[in-house]
Design an enzyme around this catalytic site. Sequence first.
Site, PDB file in Angstrom:
ATOM      1  N   LYS A 162     -25.741-107.929   4.020  1.00 13.36           N
ATOM      2  CA  LYS A 162     -26.570-106.970   4.748  1.00 13.36           C
ATOM      3  C   LYS A 162     -26.002-105.569   4.577  1.00 13.36           C
ATOM      4  O   LYS A 162     -24.879-105.391   4.093  1.00 13.36           O
ATOM      5  CB  LYS A 162     -26.624-107.354   6.226  1.00 13.36           C
ATOM      6  CG  LYS A 162     -25.259-107.415   6.889  1.00 13.36           C
ATOM      7  CD  LYS A 162     -25.351-107.915   8.325  1.00 13.36           C
ATOM      8  CE  LYS A 162     -23.965-107.975   8.963  1.00 13.36           C
ATOM      9  NZ  LYS A 162     -24.031-108.383  10.377  1.00 13.36           N
ATOM     10  N   ARG A 177     -26.172-111.182  22.506  1.00  8.38           N
ATOM     11  CA  ARG A 177     -26.959-110.425  21.533  1.00  8.38           C
ATOM     12  C   ARG A 177     -28.176-111.293  21.241  1.00  8.38           C
ATOM     13  O   ARG A 177     -28.890-111.677  22.160  1.00  8.38           O
ATOM     14  CB  ARG A 177     -26.094-110.137  20.294  1.00  8.38           C
ATOM     15  CG  ARG A 177     -26.526-108.942  19.480  1.00  8.38           C
ATOM     16  CD  ARG A 177     -25.475-108.533  18.464  1.00  8.38           C
ATOM     17  NE  ARG A 177     -25.108-109.583  17.537  1.00  8.38           N
ATOM     18  CZ  ARG A 177     -24.300-109.431  16.487  1.00  8.38           C
ATOM     19  NH1 ARG A 177     -23.784-108.231  16.248  1.00  8.38           N
ATOM     20  NH2 ARG A 177     -23.998-110.427  15.695  1.00  8.38           N
ATOM     21  N   TYR A 197     -18.042 -73.735   5.837  1.00  7.33           N
ATOM     22  CA  TYR A 197     -18.835 -73.410   7.025  1.00  7.33           C
ATOM     23  C   TYR A 197     -17.937 -73.019   8.198  1.00  7.33           C
ATOM     24  O   TYR A 197     -16.864 -73.597   8.416  1.00  7.33           O
ATOM     25  CB  TYR A 197     -19.680 -74.611   7.448  1.00  7.33           C
ATOM     26  CG  TYR A 197     -20.950 -74.785   6.653  1.00  7.33           C
ATOM     27  CD1 TYR A 197     -21.946 -73.823   6.674  1.00  7.33           C
ATOM     28  CD2 TYR A 197     -21.149 -75.930   5.885  1.00  7.33           C
ATOM     29  CE1 TYR A 197     -23.117 -73.984   5.953  1.00  7.33           C
ATOM     30  CE2 TYR A 197     -22.308 -76.114   5.161  1.00  7.33           C
ATOM     31  CZ  TYR A 197     -23.297 -75.125   5.193  1.00  7.33           C
ATOM     32  OH  TYR A 197     -24.446 -75.296   4.479  1.00  7.33           O
ATOM     33  N   MET A 219     -22.817 -81.115   3.557  1.00  7.39           N
ATOM     34  CA  MET A 219     -23.739 -82.220   3.308  1.00  7.39           C
ATOM     35  C   MET A 219     -23.570 -82.775   1.891  1.00  7.39           C
ATOM     36  O   MET A 219     -23.586 -83.997   1.687  1.00  7.39           O
ATOM     37  CB  MET A 219     -25.188 -81.774   3.513  1.00  7.39           C
ATOM     38  CG  MET A 219     -26.211 -82.871   3.234  1.00  7.39           C
ATOM     39  SD  MET A 219     -27.921 -82.366   3.518  1.00  7.39           S
ATOM     40  CE  MET A 219     -27.987 -82.416   5.312  1.00  7.39           C
TER      41      MET A 219
END
Length: 733
Positions: free
Chosen positions: A392, A486, A619, A668
């Site tokens: 997964k 869960r 930044y 980013m």
Amino acid sequence: MSHEKNLGGLDRFRLLAAFLVITIHVSPLSAVSLEADFFLTRILARLAVPFFFLVTGYFVLGEEADGRRFPRIRRFLLRTGLLYLFSIVLYLPFGLYAGHYEKLTVGSFLRMLFFDGTFYHLWYLPACILGVALTAGLMRFFSGRTTALVVGLLYLVGLFGDSYYGLAASVPAVKAVYDGLFQVSSFTRNGLFFAPLFLAAGAWLSEKRSQDSPRRYLPGFVISFALMTAEAFLLRSFQLPRHDSMYLFLVPSMVFLFLLLLSMDVKPSRKLRTVSTWIYILHPAILIALRMMAKPLRLTSFLVENPLVQFLSVSLFSAGAAFLAAALLPVISGILPGNREVRKKRKIPQASPRPAHKSRAWIELDRKALCHNVTYLKGLLPEGCRLMPAVKADAYGHGAVLISGELNRLGVDAFCVACAGEGVQLRKRGITGEILILGYTHPSQFPLLVRHRLTQTVVDVPYGERLNAFGKKLHVHVGIDTGMHRLGERWENLDQMQRIWQMEHLVIDGVFTHLCTADGQTEPEEQYVKKQADAFYGTVRELGRRGLACPALHLLSSYGLLRYPEFSEKYVRVGIALYGVLSDKADTDSWGAALKPVLSLKARIAAVKALHAGEPAGYGIAYTAGEERTIAILAIGYADGLPRSLSCGKGAVLINGHRAPVLGRICMDQTLVDVTGIPNVRAGGTAVLIGSWGTETITACDWAEDAGTISNEILSQLGGRLERMYRKEPLSG
């Protein structure tokens, strides 16, 4: 040179190979010299068909790690089958006219269809279909060494039914075996004995990205071809061949020739690719038409009885017809073997062992490390227990298709994913075996469960009723909540849970729970594991007393297997351990000798520049140079999965074997690092963000520790725009 330029040499030799096939059918030098004609048609021209097989193997079977190989094989087999059908229809009138189908029996029809070809040159198409299917099967289920051994032995069997038949026929028992083979196929140069070796070789050569000069491979080709020539004339002098398509030295000749062509810096040409295939398909029809036309025009002695003129005429008209067909029949041209494979190869990012990649940032996977981890984890399992890897979250950021494809090859045939979309992706990319969806699937997606043979978790009784109401047989595992609270029906609700077994459309293949404190080592955590296990086994026993079968049980994930192997049942859902790390640095260090990291993360150095004393960078001017510094700008940022919390010196990367701390705030798409004092730092170079370089190592657990999280989160958040690929050998950086 680029990989695409490497294809130009192949494209040009395709055209030559098509004309070489014409020489076999025409014997253009037979009126000049029988020796010269034998060399041309029985030696030189014998390079053509193995070359076509190598090309097919290169594009269809090659680069197994990209995860697309088996869907690509299915498409190829379908297209080649359609091409064969088209060719059968095209040549049916010629075959009837020539009397090829007289006294046709069921046996001879099947032999013609599957081995000999329905016209005298069409044997290549069924050979390609059978050879690709056989070779793909070998590559899927066996190691490269075993595959090489099998295809090599098949070639040897074919060799003694071809050029070395005289030796085989001298032994009565062996001759009887070959006589039986020739009842099935008229020749051993077919898809069983001839094609697989060259198809497999083409697949292996697809990992070769040669930037060598052609001069490196030319001597090898010249020597091996000279030996093949000597071999052919020697066999001929002793009258050993039954046929003359297969030679011992044909194999090295083809390998050196293929490498020679790959090393040529020539622009590829799709037009030549298509035209050469049409020449191969159409030239017998042109040959027959030329013979038929020559008689009424009284040109038989010139066009037919003069072999050289006949060859030139057939070649000229075949080329013209091929260009016309390529222009007028683009649909059929699109299905010709070798055309669409290349286009798809350019469009789709491929798995590659190359460290020098064009990507701005990428993930390299170590196949050997994955195999090691699988072997180690299997060694912890009791008899009858199997791995069900958790792939997964894109296999924890590693690439679910790449990882699952390799696991399939290693014999793993059960997987678990989080959602239906992940399971569908695996199925579409050829992953076989059971795929269990651990999470919720919306009812609108229930048809996907049937269509893609996915197993769904019953998350509670009401959800089971929704699944049952779908009205079609669904394979499910029942989740039992033993204390994590869960997904899963609460273990105490036995009467409710029993209703799931009574739902007519649900096929219950397994029952499982999840131990939520298996990674802990405190006494309360260990006691909670035992409490959950007791609840699970008690529920299973009670269900059994009620006559409700629980066919496959599983409780353990990675930590469960490592710390509580006594609870191993039918499956173990290994996740993070499969990838060679554990959730935190302490655990990973304690198991470091047993598990090996599979993933390395690398990025390009986009630029190198000076930063003067007093100048800020990044930044928010979060960093200001106190003195002259040299900085490198890496083409990777938090959108690729770098935790922004590693900014301002908290994180580091490896460049040329040295640590380079992060400067300022991670952006980013870019990250600034301090490379002051590190030698030979250049734009276009490589930085290792996760992995090793020399004696230095940075792990996902290092990131996790510095970022205040676990390695599972770090890895699973690595961005989708990072290209993932297997590397052939461990690299230093």
